[in-house]
Design an enzyme around this catalytic site. Structure first.
Site, PDB file in Angstrom:
ATOM      1  N   PHE A  12       0.843  -1.191   0.000  1.00  0.00           N
ATOM      2  CA  PHE A  12       0.000   0.000   0.000  1.00  0.00           C
ATOM      3  C   PHE A  12       0.888   1.255   0.000  1.00  0.00           C
ATOM      4  O   PHE A  12       1.849   1.328   0.762  1.00  0.00           O
ATOM      5  CB  PHE A  12      -0.889  -0.017   1.240  1.00  0.00           C
ATOM      6  CG  PHE A  12      -2.001   0.989   1.210  1.00  0.00           C
ATOM      7  CD1 PHE A  12      -3.169   0.732   0.505  1.00  0.00           C
ATOM      8  CD2 PHE A  12      -1.888   2.181   1.890  1.00  0.00           C
ATOM      9  CE1 PHE A  12      -4.202   1.658   0.484  1.00  0.00           C
ATOM     10  CE2 PHE A  12      -2.918   3.119   1.867  1.00  0.00           C
ATOM     11  CZ  PHE A  12      -4.076   2.860   1.166  1.00  0.00           C
ATOM     12  N   ASP A  35       1.455  -5.174   8.499  1.00  0.00           N
ATOM     13  CA  ASP A  35       0.298  -4.292   8.436  1.00  0.00           C
ATOM     14  C   ASP A  35      -0.948  -5.164   8.265  1.00  0.00           C
ATOM     15  O   ASP A  35      -1.063  -5.916   7.287  1.00  0.00           O
ATOM     16  CB  ASP A  35       0.454  -3.320   7.253  1.00  0.00           C
ATOM     17  CG  ASP A  35      -0.640  -2.261   7.248  1.00  0.00           C
ATOM     18  OD1 ASP A  35      -1.753  -2.540   7.736  1.00  0.00           O
ATOM     19  OD2 ASP A  35      -0.384  -1.158   6.738  1.00  0.00           O
ATOM     20  N   TYR A  43     -11.082   1.463  10.803  1.00  0.00           N
ATOM     21  CA  TYR A  43     -12.314   1.830  10.085  1.00  0.00           C
ATOM     22  C   TYR A  43     -12.653   0.905   8.926  1.00  0.00           C
ATOM     23  O   TYR A  43     -13.601   1.155   8.206  1.00  0.00           O
ATOM     24  CB  TYR A  43     -12.229   3.284   9.593  1.00  0.00           C
ATOM     25  CG  TYR A  43     -11.014   3.616   8.743  1.00  0.00           C
ATOM     26  CD1 TYR A  43     -10.956   3.240   7.407  1.00  0.00           C
ATOM     27  CD2 TYR A  43      -9.941   4.305   9.285  1.00  0.00           C
ATOM     28  CE1 TYR A  43      -9.847   3.540   6.641  1.00  0.00           C
ATOM     29  CE2 TYR A  43      -8.822   4.620   8.520  1.00  0.00           C
ATOM     30  CZ  TYR A  43      -8.777   4.233   7.197  1.00  0.00           C
ATOM     31  OH  TYR A  43      -7.679   4.524   6.434  1.00  0.00           O
ATOM     32  N   LYS A  44     -11.867  -0.159   8.732  1.00  0.00           N
ATOM     33  CA  LYS A  44     -12.188  -1.093   7.646  1.00  0.00           C
ATOM     34  C   LYS A  44     -13.055  -2.217   8.216  1.00  0.00           C
ATOM     35  O   LYS A  44     -14.211  -1.988   8.546  1.00  0.00           O
ATOM     36  CB  LYS A  44     -10.899  -1.596   7.003  1.00  0.00           C
ATOM     37  CG  LYS A  44     -10.202  -0.477   6.232  1.00  0.00           C
ATOM     38  CD  LYS A  44      -8.848  -0.852   5.683  1.00  0.00           C
ATOM     39  CE  LYS A  44      -8.265   0.342   4.919  1.00  0.00           C
ATOM     40  NZ  LYS A  44      -6.826   0.235   4.718  1.00  0.00           N
ATOM     41  N   ARG A  86     -12.521  -3.915  -7.237  1.00  0.00           N
ATOM     42  CA  ARG A  86     -12.295  -4.565  -5.957  1.00  0.00           C
ATOM     43  C   ARG A  86     -13.623  -4.804  -5.246  1.00  0.00           C
ATOM     44  O   ARG A  86     -14.425  -3.893  -5.101  1.00  0.00           O
ATOM     45  CB  ARG A  86     -11.430  -3.635  -5.115  1.00  0.00           C
ATOM     46  CG  ARG A  86     -10.424  -4.324  -4.267  1.00  0.00           C
ATOM     47  CD  ARG A  86      -9.411  -3.340  -3.742  1.00  0.00           C
ATOM     48  NE  ARG A  86     -10.010  -2.194  -3.071  1.00  0.00           N
ATOM     49  CZ  ARG A  86      -9.515  -1.647  -1.966  1.00  0.00           C
ATOM     50  NH1 ARG A  86      -8.435  -2.139  -1.407  1.00  0.00           N
ATOM     51  NH2 ARG A  86     -10.077  -0.597  -1.426  1.00  0.00           N
TER      52      ARG A  86
HETATM   53  C1  LIG Z   1      -6.155   1.374   4.520  1.00  0.00           C
HETATM   54  C2  LIG Z   1      -4.700   1.172   4.682  1.00  0.00           C
HETATM   55  C3  LIG Z   1      -3.923   2.118   5.333  1.00  0.00           C
HETATM   56  C4  LIG Z   1      -4.568   3.384   5.810  1.00  0.00           C
HETATM   57  O1  LIG Z   1      -3.720   4.238   6.476  1.00  0.00           O
HETATM   58  P1  LIG Z   1      -4.296   5.572   7.111  1.00  0.00           P
HETATM   59  O2  LIG Z   1      -3.188   6.084   7.907  1.00  0.00           O
HETATM   60  O3  LIG Z   1      -5.516   5.192   7.898  1.00  0.00           O
HETATM   61  O4  LIG Z   1      -4.703   6.472   5.996  1.00  0.00           O
HETATM   62  C5  LIG Z   1      -2.582   1.851   5.503  1.00  0.00           C
HETATM   63  N1  LIG Z   1      -2.025   0.706   5.045  1.00  0.00           N
HETATM   64  C6  LIG Z   1      -2.758  -0.233   4.397  1.00  0.00           C
HETATM   65  C7  LIG Z   1      -2.121  -1.474   3.911  1.00  0.00           C
HETATM   66  C8  LIG Z   1      -4.109  -0.012   4.193  1.00  0.00           C
HETATM   67  O5  LIG Z   1      -4.832  -0.917   3.539  1.00  0.00           O
END
Ligand SMILES: *Cc1c(COP(=O)(O)O)cnc(C)c1O
Length: 411
Positions: free
Chosen positions: A125, A196, A221-222, A370
């Site tokens: 990501f 992560d 929040y996911k 997705r």
């Molecule tokens: C959604 C996501 C993030 C989100 O990071 P924020 O700091 O909340 O914006 C980070 N890493 C991965 C792999 C994600 O899927």
């Protein structure tokens, strides 16, 4: 051929069917984007009303004690720990995933000061790689990017690596990286492993301690449904607590924050991963949302998640073969998270046409459609109706309209 009736039968046998009612999804909505923003638990508005009026409105600053706001990060951490195979003293809820990654990554490279390499994969990501770039710049390190396969990661692990930093379930393809195998190889060459869990926590079974993971971060929040911008979590294995130093030495990570002394002295345990005052309203929302997981076994969730993604792929094979879709996710459910990604040249417009029909997935560059299957609230009939709708959109050419072809700011 799978029929809609078959799917309704699966819904009737679904052990998690009752959970769907715990979410306030709009009538008729098929929501396949819980991997980006979880749906709202039905009880949350009432709880937040109570928080606003009673705890903030009436309680004012006294609520730090009277409503135990001060203990909230630890309390919520305890709820998260169960979902990721961590001890409750190894998890803290604070800040965003990006910020936690920064703190954890710096702490990791400081634990391994002789090494100069952060290892990751190119398809990770973006924020994870951007944070690594920031850390590399300050600490004068090198980032070794490898291809997006577990084999490439394993092959690149050598005694120059300080830390291997990976997302457990890749955000684009949904591929699961073998946490135990990679962590164990990392340790064998003297590196640390930082995971992560943004697309794992609350969706796939995770056992950080069984894998002997060193550090981890993840998103509130996911799949955890804490609400837009809900705080994230960070895990550090107990064995590192004594020596770890994170860089954001704010007062909430101090051993005695309310003594207001001159010098920074970190709290002895996971508390030191905190920085400043947490976003209380968001964290209270996350705490309340996590109640839905009480009494739900992760193995039950995973079983349904696999059944949903298997069904989706089967239906795509049956109904979409004339339309040039590709499968970007692994076919083997053992290495696939709770999402399925398809590829199509017109992916963006097709997703927009689906949204116009009340079915929400999302699009990721350059050509990925997705679909996230949150087992708490997605039904088997939802899966059927989605594939049927895609087939309809392709057959009619409905996607091919200006309003669907023009890109919006958030895809
Ligand atoms: C959604 C996501 C993030 C989100 O990071 P924020 O700091 O909340 O914006 C980070 N890493 C991965 C792999 C994600 O899927």
């Amino acid at each position: 051929m799978v029929t809609r009736q078959d799917c309704i039968t699966l819904d009737q046998q679904d052990a998690l069917a009752a959970c769907r009612d715990k979410f306030a999804l709009p009538e008729g909505e098929i929501y396949l984007d819980g991997n980006s923003l979880g749906a709202m638990p039905r009880h949350l508005p009432a709880r937040m009303q109570e928080v606003m009026v009673k705890e903030w409105g009436n309680g004012l600053i006294r609520s730090w004690n009277d409503a135990s706001w001060i203990d909230l990060p630890k309390r919520v951490a305890g709820q998260v720990a169960r979902l990721i195979g961590a001890g409750k003293d190894e998890v803290m809820v604070a800040d965003s995933t990006s910020v936690n990654l920064y703190k954890a990554l710096v702490a990791a490279v400081r634990l391994n000061p002789a090494r100069k390499v952060i290892l990751s994969e190119r398809g990770n990501f973006p924020t994870d790689l951007y944070i690594a770039q920031g850390v590399a710049e300050i600490f004068n390190l090198e980032i070794r990017y490898v291809d997006s396969t577990p084999e490439a990661v394993l092959a690149a692990l050598d005694d120059s690596v300080a830390v291997v930093m990976l997302t457990h379930v890749n955000y684009r393809t949904g591929q699961i990286y073998p946490m135990q195998e990679i962590t164990s190889k990392a340790h064998a060459v003297g590196a640390l492993a930082l995971w992560d869990l943004a697309h794992s926590a609350g969706a796939v079974e995770v056992d950080l301690n069984a894998a002997k993971a060193d550090m981890a971060v993840g998103c509130g929040y996911k799949y955890l449904n804490g609400g837009p911008g809900a705080p994230a979590f960070v895990f550090v294995a107990q064995r590192h607590h004594k020596d770890m130093r994170q860089p954001l030495s704010g007062w909430h990570g101090h051993v005695r924050p309310f003594e207001f002394v001159l010098g920074y002295e970190p709290a002895p345990g996971i508390e030191s991963m905190q920085c400043g005052t947490p976003p209380l309203l968001s964290m209270l929302s996350l705490e309340s949302a996590l109640q839905i997981f009480e009494g739900v076994e992760m193995s039950t969730l995973r079983e349904k998640s696999v059944a949903l993604t298997e069904l989706f792929i089967k239906l795509v094979d049956e109904k979409l073969s004339p339309y040039q879709f590709g499968l970007a996710s692994p076919r083997d459910s053992a290495v696939r998270g709770s999402q399925v990604s398809l590829t199509h040249e017109q992916g963006y417009a097709i997703v927009q046409a689906l949204i116009a029909r009340g079915i929400t997935g999302d699009f990721r560059m350059p050509n990925i459609l997705r679909f996230g299957f949150t087992p708490l609230y997605v039904s088997f009939a939802n899966v059927y109706d989605t594939v049927q709708a895609i087939a309809g959109i392709m057959e009619s050419g409905e996607w091919n309209q200006d309003k669907f072809l023009t890109k919006k700011a958030v895809t």
